[in-house]
Design an enzyme around this catalytic site. Structure first.
Site, PDB file in Angstrom:
ATOM      1  N   GLN A  49      28.151 -15.976 -30.164  1.00  0.00           N
ATOM      2  CA  GLN A  49      28.217 -15.618 -31.457  1.00  0.00           C
ATOM      3  C   GLN A  49      29.682 -15.087 -31.689  1.00  0.00           C
ATOM      4  OE1 GLN A  49      24.088 -13.533 -31.933  1.00  0.00           O
ATOM      5  NE2 GLN A  49      24.433 -14.593 -33.852  1.00  0.00           N
ATOM      6  N   ARG A 106      25.872  -2.816 -26.795  1.00  0.00           N
ATOM      7  CA  ARG A 106      25.096  -4.033 -26.321  1.00  0.00           C
ATOM      8  C   ARG A 106      25.870  -5.447 -26.450  1.00  0.00           C
ATOM      9  NH1 ARG A 106      20.137  -7.509 -28.616  1.00  0.00           N
ATOM     10  NH2 ARG A 106      19.854  -8.373 -26.880  1.00  0.00           N
ATOM     11  N   HIS A 151      21.530 -14.416 -23.665  1.00  0.00           N
ATOM     12  CA  HIS A 151      21.289 -14.698 -25.065  1.00  0.00           C
ATOM     13  C   HIS A 151      21.507 -16.065 -25.631  1.00  0.00           C
ATOM     14  CE1 HIS A 151      21.369 -11.744 -28.941  1.00  0.00           C
ATOM     15  NE2 HIS A 151      21.070 -12.864 -29.433  1.00  0.00           N
ATOM     16  N   ASN A 195      16.912 -12.176 -24.183  1.00  0.00           N
ATOM     17  CA  ASN A 195      16.787 -11.591 -25.634  1.00  0.00           C
ATOM     18  C   ASN A 195      16.088 -12.660 -26.518  1.00  0.00           C
ATOM     19  OD1 ASN A 195      18.083 -10.389 -28.182  1.00  0.00           O
ATOM     20  ND2 ASN A 195      18.374 -12.430 -28.739  1.00  0.00           N
ATOM     21  N   GLU A 196      14.773 -12.020 -27.004  1.00  0.00           N
ATOM     22  CA  GLU A 196      13.830 -12.944 -27.768  1.00  0.00           C
ATOM     23  C   GLU A 196      13.314 -14.116 -27.459  1.00  0.00           C
ATOM     24  OE1 GLU A 196      15.906 -13.261 -31.553  1.00  0.00           O
ATOM     25  OE2 GLU A 196      16.020 -11.102 -32.142  1.00  0.00           O
ATOM     26  N   ASN A 338      13.694  -5.970 -31.123  1.00  0.00           N
ATOM     27  CA  ASN A 338      14.353  -6.341 -32.346  1.00  0.00           C
ATOM     28  C   ASN A 338      13.552  -6.581 -33.527  1.00  0.00           C
ATOM     29  OD1 ASN A 338      16.554  -6.681 -30.496  1.00  0.00           O
ATOM     30  ND2 ASN A 338      16.568  -8.798 -30.540  1.00  0.00           N
ATOM     31  N   TYR A 340      13.614  -6.891 -37.786  1.00  0.00           N
ATOM     32  CA  TYR A 340      14.578  -7.032 -39.151  1.00  0.00           C
ATOM     33  C   TYR A 340      13.447  -6.841 -40.443  1.00  0.00           C
ATOM     34  CZ  TYR A 340      18.277  -8.654 -36.269  1.00  0.00           C
ATOM     35  OH  TYR A 340      19.292  -8.765 -35.410  1.00  0.00           O
ATOM     36  N   GLU A 407      18.088  -4.446 -31.672  1.00  0.00           N
ATOM     37  CA  GLU A 407      18.764  -4.950 -32.838  1.00  0.00           C
ATOM     38  C   GLU A 407      18.159  -4.830 -34.173  1.00  0.00           C
ATOM     39  OE1 GLU A 407      19.110  -9.375 -32.848  1.00  0.00           O
ATOM     40  OE2 GLU A 407      19.824  -9.225 -31.012  1.00  0.00           O
ATOM     41  N   TRP A 454      22.663  -4.432 -35.567  1.00  0.00           N
ATOM     42  CA  TRP A 454      23.077  -5.600 -35.593  1.00  0.00           C
ATOM     43  C   TRP A 454      23.689  -6.068 -36.759  1.00  0.00           C
ATOM     44  CZ3 TRP A 454      23.378  -9.173 -31.695  1.00  0.00           C
ATOM     45  CH2 TRP A 454      23.881 -10.522 -32.065  1.00  0.00           C
ATOM     46  N   GLU A 461      26.216 -17.081 -37.083  1.00  0.00           N
ATOM     47  CA  GLU A 461      24.761 -16.772 -37.121  1.00  0.00           C
ATOM     48  C   GLU A 461      23.849 -18.039 -37.048  1.00  0.00           C
ATOM     49  OE1 GLU A 461      22.954 -14.336 -37.182  1.00  0.00           O
ATOM     50  OE2 GLU A 461      21.071 -15.190 -37.894  1.00  0.00           O
ATOM     51  N   TRP A 462      24.097 -18.503 -35.817  1.00  0.00           N
ATOM     52  CA  TRP A 462      23.205 -19.765 -35.192  1.00  0.00           C
ATOM     53  C   TRP A 462      23.310 -20.956 -36.278  1.00  0.00           C
ATOM     54  CZ3 TRP A 462      23.572 -18.628 -30.663  1.00  0.00           C
ATOM     55  CH2 TRP A 462      23.437 -17.621 -29.816  1.00  0.00           C
TER      56      TRP A 462
HETATM   57  C1  PNW Z   1      18.274 -12.332 -33.710  1.00  0.00           C
HETATM   58  N1  PNW Z   1      13.878 -14.860 -37.629  1.00  0.00           N
HETATM   59  O1  PNW Z   1      17.559 -13.603 -34.079  1.00  0.00           O
HETATM   60  C2  PNW Z   1      19.362 -12.777 -32.562  1.00  0.00           C
HETATM   61  O2  PNW Z   1      19.044 -11.782 -31.582  1.00  0.00           O
HETATM   62  C3  PNW Z   1      20.731 -12.539 -33.182  1.00  0.00           C
HETATM   63  O3  PNW Z   1      21.513 -13.265 -32.188  1.00  0.00           O
HETATM   64  C4  PNW Z   1      20.804 -12.843 -34.514  1.00  0.00           C
HETATM   65  O4  PNW Z   1      22.316 -13.050 -35.097  1.00  0.00           O
HETATM   66  C5  PNW Z   1      19.988 -11.943 -35.228  1.00  0.00           C
HETATM   67  O5  PNW Z   1      18.835 -11.858 -34.896  1.00  0.00           O
HETATM   68  C6  PNW Z   1      20.185 -12.119 -36.667  1.00  0.00           C
HETATM   69  O6  PNW Z   1      19.371 -13.480 -37.139  1.00  0.00           O
HETATM   70  C7  PNW Z   1      16.796 -13.977 -34.942  1.00  0.00           C
HETATM   71  O7  PNW Z   1      13.823 -16.093 -38.385  1.00  0.00           O
HETATM   72  C8  PNW Z   1      16.961 -15.226 -35.675  1.00  0.00           C
HETATM   73  O8  PNW Z   1      12.898 -14.120 -37.647  1.00  0.00           O
HETATM   74  C9  PNW Z   1      15.926 -15.519 -36.395  1.00  0.00           C
HETATM   75  C10 PNW Z   1      14.840 -14.513 -36.942  1.00  0.00           C
HETATM   76  C11 PNW Z   1      14.813 -13.267 -35.855  1.00  0.00           C
HETATM   77  C12 PNW Z   1      15.774 -13.196 -35.261  1.00  0.00           C
END
Ligand code: PNW
Length: 541
Positions: A49, A106, A151, A195-196, A338, A340, A407, A454, A461-462
């Site tokens: 990223q 990190r 990652h 990671n995840e 992680n 959100y 995160e 984060w 952002e992917w």
């Molecule tokens: C994480 N969702 O990804 C990743 O670890 C990071 O690389 C990324 O930039 C960050 O969160 C923000 O997106 C996610 O759809 C991507 O719930 C998608 C989801 C959750 C985490």
């Protein structure tokens, strides 16, 4: 009078109106106080990223390089070819961290940067040097590295041989992990294997929206990839434990992501059951084997029954051998989380048979409360109460592991740099999520040992490309040095770190989003009074 009010409140409760407070908190209050003295403050990024330099100095191609160079996979066809150019700007990045006042950083190592074809047969010393320089620069500035081994940027050469669907990738991962322990372990003492895994397998092998981009029609690939990731994690953990722990004295764990599944209506048993099932499918899928050796019962049951209904001779969920169960159990020195945001969950078993796959196996559906402030990402709503809930759920579901929040953060899509830097919504998010974490520690006794924002800076952002910004620092992608500028939220986060919490002072708890602030200003006081009455009513019932 009491009866009328009581009936009214019960009706509201049945409608599922009040399961959290209008300010998004778990208890309608802001808690002032300090974190434990040794609490760890950190910020995070990942190699693909931020680094750019995708084909420089001998780096091999990763599955993300391949994915982004395929037209139509990423918003605007953005790529990480250049990104924030942290490959060249790492010293600037370290200064940003120093300015924030964090004790840890990190970051992740790009596997194909150090092993271009994925195997130990070809070591790219220039790649090793880059990470050595970064680690040395961090230590010279009194910042400790927290290193993620994976990652998401798998070497494409390994993908050509089946990637995470082929168990031999586990052995290559173990070689790569050992190389990192050998070369960096004299200075790195905090390690994260993966990671995840949930995102890796759901987005990469199920929905096909992340590299390597498989869409899992038969409903098997997702589980096979997840199975291999768990075994690869355990293998690397044992390598560290057997060969390095005694001399390097570090700790090694995994980072799992989950949303918080709040029952849509707490008084409907099937909603409560569905929310717990969702937590088990999202987090328990990987956490349960790590703590108890095997998949959660509800997952084995659901996938097994559905597979049978689909006329399959065995479950689509692979089985661990007794030896594998023993070797996976206990392989995380801490839990990396992680987190959100939350969602409202309810039962959804409309299609008992198919289509085969994770979503049908899980049989839940989600909703949101329109009052929740939105973010720059569709999947992310501002729900601070979820932080306290998810931490408590981990605390009660597993044997009270030390938790690093690895995160937490929020995105926006500002129309200009000026707007991007005045990011009150992000400051609101950090203050309130961190405050809910403080409540989990102080009021509930959850063992949270560190927190990671984060992200340190805006980055790739992917599948959303550069449109969604998660940074504490603004990145000028058009400027030659990819100039970084501190946003207001960076200053707010710095202050929380400097105070090691929240010192008592009047602060606004009004969310920034239009919808929520209107709701709160018009109804906030009334709702709060109603809520307290409801609690009283419940207690005296
Ligand atoms: C994480 N969702 O990804 C990743 O670890 C990071 O690389 C990324 O930039 C960050 O969160 C923000 O997106 C996610 O759809 C991507 O719930 C998608 C989801 C959750 C985490």
């Amino acid at each position: 009078m009491v009866n009328t009010l009581g009936v009214f409140l019960v009706l509201l409760n049945i409608l599922g109106v009040f399961t959290y407070y209008p300010d998004g908190s778990s208890d309608g209050k802001f808690l002032y106080g300090k974190f434990p003295d040794d609490f760890i403050w950190s910020s995070a990024t990942s190699s693909y990223q931020i680094e750019g330099a995708w084909d420089v100095d001998g780096k091999g191609e990763s599955i993300w390089d391949r994915f982004v160079h395929t037209s139509g996979k990423v918003y605007n066809n953005d790529t990480g070819d250049v990104a924030c150019e942290s490959y060249y700007n790492y010293k600037t990045d370290v200064q940003l961290l120093k300015e924030l006042g964090v004790s840890h950083y990190r970051f992740s190592v790009s596997w194909p940067r150090v092993l271009p074809n994925g195997t130990i047969n070809d070591i790219n010393e220039k790649g090793i040097t880059y990470y050595n320089n970064l680690i040395d620069e961090l230590l010279a500035n009194d910042i400790k590295p927290m290193l993620t081994l994976y990652h998401w940027d798998l070497p494409q050469k390994l993908e050509d041989h089946g990637g995470w669907l082929n168990e031999t990738t586990n052995d290559h991962f173990n070689d790569y992990a050992r190389l990192c322990f050998q070369r960096f372990g004299d200075r790195v003492s905090l390690w994260i294997t993966f990671n995840e895994p949930w995102i890796i397998v759901r987005h990469g092998y199920g929905y096909g929206i992340f590299a390597p981009g498989y869409s899992d029609a038969p409903g098997t690939k997702t589980y096979i990839a997840g199975h291999n990731l768990l075994k690869a994690h355990a293998k690397a953990w044992h390598t560290y434990d057997d060969e390095f722990r005694a001399t390097q004295k570090g700790t090694i764990g995994i980072t799992l992501n989950t949303g918080w599944s709040e029952p849509r209506n707490a008084s409907i048993p099937s909603d409560v059951e569905a929310a717990e099932r969702a937590m088990q499918f999202d987090f328990g899928w990987f956490a349960h084997p790590i703590y108890y050796g095997d998949y959660p019962d509800v997952m084995k049951w659901q996938v097994g029954n559905k597979s049978e209904a689909q006329n399959l001779t065995e479950s689509r969920l692979p089985k661990f051998t007794p030896a594998e169960i023993e070797s996976i159990k206990g392989t995380s020195d801490f839990m990396g989380l992680n987190f959100y945001g939350a969602g409202l969950t309810f039962n959804d078993d409309n299609n008992p048979v198919g289509p085969p796959g994770y979503d049908n196996d899980k049989a839940t559906a989600g909703a949101i409360d329109p009052a929740w402030p939105v973010s720059g990402s569709d999947w992310l709503k501002v729900t601070p109460f979820g932080m306290r809930s998810v931490l408590n759920w981990i605390y009660t579901t597993y044997p009270n592991p030390p938790i690093y929040v690895t995160e937490n953060g929020v995105s926006d899509r500002p129309s200009s740099k000026e707007n991007g830097i005045s990011d009150e919504a992000r400051t609101f998010y950090y203050r309130h999520y961190i405050d809910e974490m403080l409540k989990a520690i102080k009021l509930d006794g959850v063992n949270v040992v560190g927190y990671t924002a984060w992200s340190l800076m805006d980055n790739f952002e992917w599948a959303s490309g550069y449109r969604e910004r998660f940074g504490l620092h603004w990145v000028d992608y058009d400027s030659p040095n990819k100039t970084r500028t501190a946003k207001d939220s960076a200053k707010a986060y710095s202050k929380i770190i400097a105070d090691n919490g929240f010192i008592d002072e009047p602060v606004s708890t009004t969310p920034v989003s239009g919808v929520a602030s209107t709701t709160v200003s018009l109804f906030g006081i009334g709702l709060t009074i109603l809520f307290f009455t409801l609690q009283l009513f419940r207690m005296t019932r």
